[in-house]
Scaffold this motif. Structure first.
Motif, PDB file in Angstrom:
ATOM      1  N   ALA A   1       0.852  -1.128  -0.297  1.00  0.00           N
ATOM      2  CA  ALA A   1      -0.083  -0.134  -0.033  1.00  0.00           C
ATOM      3  C   ALA A   1       0.686   1.190  -0.129  1.00  0.00           C
ATOM      4  O   ALA A   1       0.479   2.519  -0.534  1.00  0.00           O
TER       5      ALA A   1
ATOM      6  N   ALA B   1      -8.209   7.196   1.420  1.00  0.00           N
ATOM      7  CA  ALA B   1      -8.200   5.751   1.828  1.00  0.00           C
ATOM      8  C   ALA B   1      -8.805   5.224   3.043  1.00  0.00           C
ATOM      9  O   ALA B   1      -9.208   4.289   3.400  1.00  0.00           O
TER      10      ALA B   1
ATOM     11  N   PHE C   1      -5.996   1.222  -1.828  1.00  0.00           N
ATOM     12  CA  PHE C   1      -4.786   0.711  -1.309  1.00  0.00           C
ATOM     13  C   PHE C   1      -4.735  -0.104  -0.015  1.00  0.00           C
ATOM     14  O   PHE C   1      -3.985  -0.979   0.064  1.00  0.00           O
ATOM     15  N   ASP C   2      -5.996  -0.095   0.451  1.00  0.00           N
ATOM     16  CA  ASP C   2      -6.007  -1.215   1.321  1.00  0.00           C
ATOM     17  C   ASP C   2      -6.415  -2.459   0.973  1.00  0.00           C
ATOM     18  O   ASP C   2      -7.759  -3.171   1.280  1.00  0.00           O
TER      19      ASP C   2
ATOM     20  N   LEU D   1      -0.760  -5.700   4.240  1.00  0.00           N
ATOM     21  CA  LEU D   1      -1.048  -4.390   3.841  1.00  0.00           C
ATOM     22  C   LEU D   1       0.117  -3.711   3.091  1.00  0.00           C
ATOM     23  O   LEU D   1       0.207  -3.059   2.097  1.00  0.00           O
TER      24      LEU D   1
ATOM     25  N   TYR E   1      -3.226  -7.349   6.822  1.00  0.00           N
ATOM     26  CA  TYR E   1      -4.154  -7.651   6.162  1.00  0.00           C
ATOM     27  C   TYR E   1      -5.034  -8.435   6.350  1.00  0.00           C
ATOM     28  O   TYR E   1      -4.586  -9.579   6.463  1.00  0.00           O
TER      29      TYR E   1
END
Length: 317
Positions: free
Chosen positions: A148, A178, A195-196, A216, A248
């Motif tokens: 990210a 984001a 992005f996540d 992430l 993540y």
């Protein structure tokens, strides 16, 4: 002390700060000034400064030019002894200068100091050395990120900087977008506009496995603070490089967003996040990585190796 000033007039999308500084220094006959009209002339400019006996190198640019200069100084031996560096934040992104750059922002004040650089605060900081990018060229910067971190930087440059939104405002806009998306919509690993999303990362800190699977992001830096003054690291600065990974899916942002990016060294990290102080690291991933705003491809069939580079002295004021 002999001052040399290297100005990239294209930095900051041609904001004119470097050209204004060159104009202000016209009457300083003993100061070496070079306007970098093409990037391929960078090494020649540095060799000219070395031949002239420059001991204090002032850089009017953004992060990308600083990274290129640090790489040449570290890898070529152009200078018999590394010059002191003074970073003048004249670029679109100035994360490095925000931490270890010259504190006076006025062009007149900068010109006056360059003419008589009686430094009161000089700090030493090592570089983050990327040993094996895919193109085989070693590079030295102050911040390296992937996942990210590189995706957000790419978005900021293409969708915001290129449309005239610059500096901290652009970073804040990208971060706010984001975060709001993460807060108000469920994770979607297949949405490549976010992005996540999960990135495959295997990270080692001084040879020890610290993260594997989907994460992430991963970042490595020798800066004490990043963009917007954030400090996404904790646990004590016992080594020159701060290495941080975030998991993540992202933990509950209502609870963990501020503790993740701000706070003291002894703060409680988000679940699944890890921060280490290291001298070497490796990141295995197929995702591109960013060094100080410039993008590079990860090596093929081996991890990206990260080492502690040489220490430079930075004039703060």
């Amino acid at each position: 002390m002999t001052s040399g000033v290297l100005i990239n007039p294209k930095s900051g999308r041609g904001n004119g700060k470097g050209v204004a500084l060159a104009e202000a220094l016209k009457s300083q006959a003993t100061t070496q000034v070079h306007l970098l009209t093409e990037f391929g002339a960078l090494e020649g400019a540095l060799r000219g400064f070395a031949k002239a006996g420059v001991t204090d190198l002032f850089i009017s640019s953004g992060d990308g030019t600083v990274q290129a200069i640090q790489t040449l100084l570290a890898e070529t031996g152009i200078f018999p002894a590394l010059p002191r560096i003074c970073l003048l934040p004249h670029g679109t992104t100035n994360m490095t200068a925000a931490d270890i750059g010259y504190t006076t922002r006025s062009i007149a004040g900068q010109a006056a100091f360059i003419a008589n650089p009686m430094a009161q605060d000089v700090r030493r900081r090592a570089t983050v050395k990327a040993v094996n990018p895919r193109d085989g060229i070693v590079r030295h910067g102050m911040f390296l990120g992937t996942g990210a971190a590189s995706a957000a930087t790419r978005y900021t440059q293409v969708s915001l900087n290129d449309k005239g939104v610059k500096g901290n405002f652009a970073t804040f806009a990208a971060l706010a977008g984001a975060v709001s998306k993460s807060l108000f919509s469920a994770p979607n690993p297949h949405d490549f506009d976010r992005f996540d999303r999960p990135f495959p990362l295997t990270v080692r800190a001084d040879g020890e496995l610290v993260a594997t699977g989907t994460h992430l992001l991963a970042l490595a830096t020798t800066l004490d603070k990043l963009i917007l003054g954030t400090k996404p690291f904790w646990g004590g600065k016992t080594g020159p490089i701060r290495l941080t990974t975030f998991p993540y899916p992202v933990p509950n942002l209502f609870r963990w967003f501020l503790p993740a990016i701000m706070g003291g060294e002894d703060r409680t990290p988000p679940p699944g996040a890890a921060s280490h102080a290291v001298t070497t690291a490796s990141i295995e991933s197929t995702v591109e990585f960013v060094i100080d705003g410039e993008f590079f491809d990860a090596p093929v069939s081996e991890p990206l190796r990260i080492e502690t580079g040489p220490e430079f002295s930075y004039i703060i004021r």
